[in-house]
Design an enzyme around this catalytic site. Structure first.
Site, PDB file in Angstrom:
ATOM      1  N   CYS A   1       0.815  -1.219   0.000  1.00  0.00           N
ATOM      2  CA  CYS A   1       0.000   0.000   0.000  1.00  0.00           C
ATOM      3  C   CYS A   1       0.849   1.270   0.000  1.00  0.00           C
ATOM      4  O   CYS A   1       0.315   2.369  -0.167  1.00  0.00           O
ATOM      5  CB  CYS A   1      -0.940  -0.008   1.199  1.00  0.00           C
ATOM      6  SG  CYS A   1      -1.879  -1.528   1.332  1.00  0.00           S
TER       7      CYS A   1
ATOM      8  N   HIS B   1      -3.638   6.771   3.329  1.00  0.00           N
ATOM      9  CA  HIS B   1      -3.997   5.475   2.754  1.00  0.00           C
ATOM     10  C   HIS B   1      -5.297   5.029   3.422  1.00  0.00           C
ATOM     11  O   HIS B   1      -5.452   5.110   4.640  1.00  0.00           O
ATOM     12  CB  HIS B   1      -2.873   4.463   3.006  1.00  0.00           C
ATOM     13  CG  HIS B   1      -3.274   3.052   2.720  1.00  0.00           C
ATOM     14  ND1 HIS B   1      -3.931   2.701   1.562  1.00  0.00           N
ATOM     15  CD2 HIS B   1      -3.132   1.907   3.437  1.00  0.00           C
ATOM     16  CE1 HIS B   1      -4.171   1.406   1.583  1.00  0.00           C
ATOM     17  NE2 HIS B   1      -3.700   0.892   2.717  1.00  0.00           N
TER      18      HIS B   1
ATOM     19  N   ASN C   1     -10.271  -0.758   0.738  1.00  0.00           N
ATOM     20  CA  ASN C   1      -8.816  -0.596   0.676  1.00  0.00           C
ATOM     21  C   ASN C   1      -8.338  -1.033  -0.709  1.00  0.00           C
ATOM     22  O   ASN C   1      -8.399  -2.208  -1.041  1.00  0.00           O
ATOM     23  CB  ASN C   1      -8.175  -1.460   1.780  1.00  0.00           C
ATOM     24  CG  ASN C   1      -6.649  -1.360   1.791  1.00  0.00           C
ATOM     25  OD1 ASN C   1      -6.045  -0.886   0.830  1.00  0.00           O
ATOM     26  ND2 ASN C   1      -6.043  -1.821   2.872  1.00  0.00           N
TER      27      ASN C   1
HETATM   28  N1  ACO Z   1     -17.811  -9.780   9.674  1.00  0.00           N
HETATM   29  C1  ACO Z   1     -18.219 -10.105  10.912  1.00  0.00           C
HETATM   30  N2  ACO Z   1     -17.349 -10.409  11.916  1.00  0.00           N
HETATM   31  C2  ACO Z   1     -16.038 -10.372  11.615  1.00  0.00           C
HETATM   32  C3  ACO Z   1     -15.546 -10.034  10.335  1.00  0.00           C
HETATM   33  C4  ACO Z   1     -16.492  -9.734   9.331  1.00  0.00           C
HETATM   34  N3  ACO Z   1     -16.139  -9.403   8.096  1.00  0.00           N
HETATM   35  N4  ACO Z   1     -14.191 -10.082  10.355  1.00  0.00           N
HETATM   36  C5  ACO Z   1     -13.826 -10.429  11.602  1.00  0.00           C
HETATM   37  N5  ACO Z   1     -14.930 -10.611  12.366  1.00  0.00           N
HETATM   38  C6  ACO Z   1     -15.013 -10.992  13.766  1.00  0.00           C
HETATM   39  C7  ACO Z   1     -13.830 -11.834  14.206  1.00  0.00           C
HETATM   40  O1  ACO Z   1     -14.033 -13.206  13.910  1.00  0.00           O
HETATM   41  C8  ACO Z   1     -13.811 -11.578  15.698  1.00  0.00           C
HETATM   42  O2  ACO Z   1     -14.792 -12.375  16.304  1.00  0.00           O
HETATM   43  P1  ACO Z   1     -14.564 -12.990  17.767  1.00  0.00           P
HETATM   44  O3  ACO Z   1     -14.411 -11.797  18.696  1.00  0.00           O
HETATM   45  O4  ACO Z   1     -15.781 -13.792  18.002  1.00  0.00           O
HETATM   46  O5  ACO Z   1     -13.299 -13.799  17.673  1.00  0.00           O
HETATM   47  C9  ACO Z   1     -14.260 -10.124  15.806  1.00  0.00           C
HETATM   48  O6  ACO Z   1     -14.939  -9.810  14.564  1.00  0.00           O
HETATM   49  C10 ACO Z   1     -13.123  -9.150  16.011  1.00  0.00           C
HETATM   50  O7  ACO Z   1     -12.092  -9.467  15.059  1.00  0.00           O
HETATM   51  P2  ACO Z   1     -10.811  -8.548  14.911  1.00  0.00           P
HETATM   52  O8  ACO Z   1      -9.937  -9.093  13.830  1.00  0.00           O
HETATM   53  O9  ACO Z   1     -10.209  -8.314  16.269  1.00  0.00           O
HETATM   54  O10 ACO Z   1     -11.510  -7.201  14.406  1.00  0.00           O
HETATM   55  P3  ACO Z   1     -10.934  -5.765  14.266  1.00  0.00           P
HETATM   56  O11 ACO Z   1     -11.806  -4.834  14.966  1.00  0.00           O
HETATM   57  O12 ACO Z   1      -9.450  -5.704  14.545  1.00  0.00           O
HETATM   58  O13 ACO Z   1     -11.121  -5.490  12.703  1.00  0.00           O
HETATM   59  C11 ACO Z   1      -9.790  -5.369  10.746  1.00  0.00           C
HETATM   60  C12 ACO Z   1     -10.440  -6.289  11.756  1.00  0.00           C
HETATM   61  C13 ACO Z   1     -10.878  -4.603  10.028  1.00  0.00           C
HETATM   62  C14 ACO Z   1      -9.032  -6.237   9.749  1.00  0.00           C
HETATM   63  C15 ACO Z   1      -8.831  -4.386  11.456  1.00  0.00           C
HETATM   64  O14 ACO Z   1      -8.000  -5.103  12.344  1.00  0.00           O
HETATM   65  C16 ACO Z   1      -7.966  -3.612  10.510  1.00  0.00           C
HETATM   66  O15 ACO Z   1      -8.439  -2.802   9.744  1.00  0.00           O
HETATM   67  N6  ACO Z   1      -6.617  -3.802  10.570  1.00  0.00           N
HETATM   68  C17 ACO Z   1      -5.714  -3.090   9.734  1.00  0.00           C
HETATM   69  C18 ACO Z   1      -5.584  -3.782   8.420  1.00  0.00           C
HETATM   70  C19 ACO Z   1      -4.727  -2.953   7.501  1.00  0.00           C
HETATM   71  O16 ACO Z   1      -4.622  -1.778   7.647  1.00  0.00           O
HETATM   72  N7  ACO Z   1      -4.082  -3.565   6.534  1.00  0.00           N
HETATM   73  C20 ACO Z   1      -3.272  -2.755   5.668  1.00  0.00           C
HETATM   74  C21 ACO Z   1      -2.328  -3.500   4.988  1.00  0.00           C
HETATM   75  S1  ACO Z   1      -2.984  -4.080   3.484  1.00  0.00           S
HETATM   76  C22 ACO Z   1      -1.640  -4.274   2.427  1.00  0.00           C
HETATM   77  O17 ACO Z   1      -0.550  -3.914   2.706  1.00  0.00           O
HETATM   78  C23 ACO Z   1      -1.923  -4.997   1.132  1.00  0.00           C
END
Ligand code: ACO
Length: 345
Positions: free
Chosen positions: A135, A271, A301
């Protein structure tokens, strides 16, 4: 599942490198975009996997994402954005000295997407290559453009960020499938009057965090093997913390290096990875959302395309005027990060 490492995700594990722009100044002369027409909404995803519009909207800020039809190439999206940026800048393709395409989803290992864009645009005078920093690719490529113009080895450079990430998505993994989208954005960079254009840069990588965001069976070198699973995999919560932290540190660094107060940022174009990341960092930097470009609700994203997609929208809506301080900042797999502070020409 993501590969687990003991990587310390906070970016204060590494010193930041920042520097003032030197030599002949350069500036963005025009921006353009190209996104696939097809849109997949959160409600569409609800029918495909165990997720909900509520979860996606509240946890990420994403409502829709543009998804390329099967067979659509990264090079086609890149060329569309390139044409529109050239038009906005009033530049003919034959006047390009260099074409740089930031992408993590090239149509194949080679030839580069940039060479195919060059062919399509008919820009025989340009040297063309791809930049891969996930990214952060667009910001890295912009910094290369600035360096070549600063040292008078190029006058006019086309920088593109283009992705077809949908072909790297595992639709049985709700943790990644809801986040990413396809699209392209481009900028024409040209020599600029003194005092305008790029003022400072902050660029960095920390390979200790390589396993935080991956695609392909990287430990087996199986990128091109028949059994390769070219799916995006990430340790979401860890990357989240890293991202907020690196956004804040980069903004502080580029402003200090340029001698500009954080409060004098007129527009921050981050980003677009997660609205909550952007919101948390903006609050800590002290920027109200009126001074932040956000369109993650529309595109999700789009990796290297996300900054030019948001910048073009801000320019089109009249949110950027000559003399404004504009901050671009990215982060991504690698781990990598990059930011620049510009005085809009
Ligand atoms: N729908 C419903 N529930 C979901 C989903 C979904 N799509 N995805 C995850 N959950 C659930 C999980 O299973 C978990 O359930 P549990 O508590 O029963 O175990 C709960 O939601 C919380 O999961 P987390 O992964 O802790 O959720 P979080 O709030 O951290 O959100 C996310 C996840 C959106 C991926 C976030 O962590 C994020 O945006 N991280 C940054 C990612 C990023 O910036 N990447 C950039 C690099 S990309 C590149 O370089 C190509």
């Amino acid at each position: 599942m993501a590969i687990t490492t003991s990587y310390r995700t906070r970016s204060d594990a590494v010193p930041l490198r920042s520097f003032k722009a030197k030599g002949r100044p350069s500036a963005i002369a025009g921006v353009g975009v190209h996104a696939p027409e097809k849109v997949i909404t959160n409600l569409d995803l609800e029918k495909m996997m165990d997720t909900s519009d509520k979860w996606i909207t509240e946890r990420t800020g994403i409502r829709r994402r543009h998804i390329a039809e099967p067979g659509t190439t990264t090079f086609e999206l890149a060329t569309g954005a390139a044409r529109s940026a050239l038009k906005a800048a009033g530049i003919a393709a034959k006047d390009l000295d260099m074409i740089l395409v930031g992408t993590s989803s090239p149509d194949g290992p080679f030839p580069s997407v940039a060479c195919r864009v060059q062919n399509e645009l008919d820009a025989p005078g340009a040297v063309a290559w791809d930049t891969l920093a996930a990214c952060t690719s667009f910001v890295y490529a912009l910094s290369i453009a600035d360096s070549f113009i600063a040292t008078e080895r190029a006058d006019t450079v086309l920088v593109v960020g283009a992705e077809v990430l949908s072909r790297m998505l595992d639709y049985s993994d709700r943790g990644t499938a809801v986040i990413f989208g396809d699209g392209a954005g481009a900028a024409v960079v040209r020599a600029a009057p003194k005092g305008a254009g790029f003022l400072s840069w902050c660029l960095g990588s920390d390979g200790r965090g390589y396993a935080q965001v991956t695609c392909g069976n990287i430990e087996k070198g199986a990128y091109a093997a028949k059994d390769a699973q070219p799916f995006i995999d990430m340790v979401g919560p860890d990357v989240f913390k890293f991202a907020v932290d690196i956004f804040i540190r980069q903004a502080t660094e580029v402003c200090q290096t340029a001698g500009v107060a954080l409060d004098d940022i007129d527009l921050w174009v981050p980003h677009q990875a997660n609205f909550r990341i952007i919101d948390a960092a903006a609050r800590r930097i002290g920027l109200s959302m009126e001074r932040v470009a956000v369109n993650i609700d529309e595109y999700g994203n789009t990796s290297s395309a996300s900054i030019p997609l948001a910048l073009e929208e801000a320019v089109r809506k009249g949110r950027v005027k000559s003399g404004d301080h504009v901050l671009l900042a990215g982060f991504g797999s690698g781990l990598t990060w990059g930011a620049t502070l510009m005085k809009w020409a």
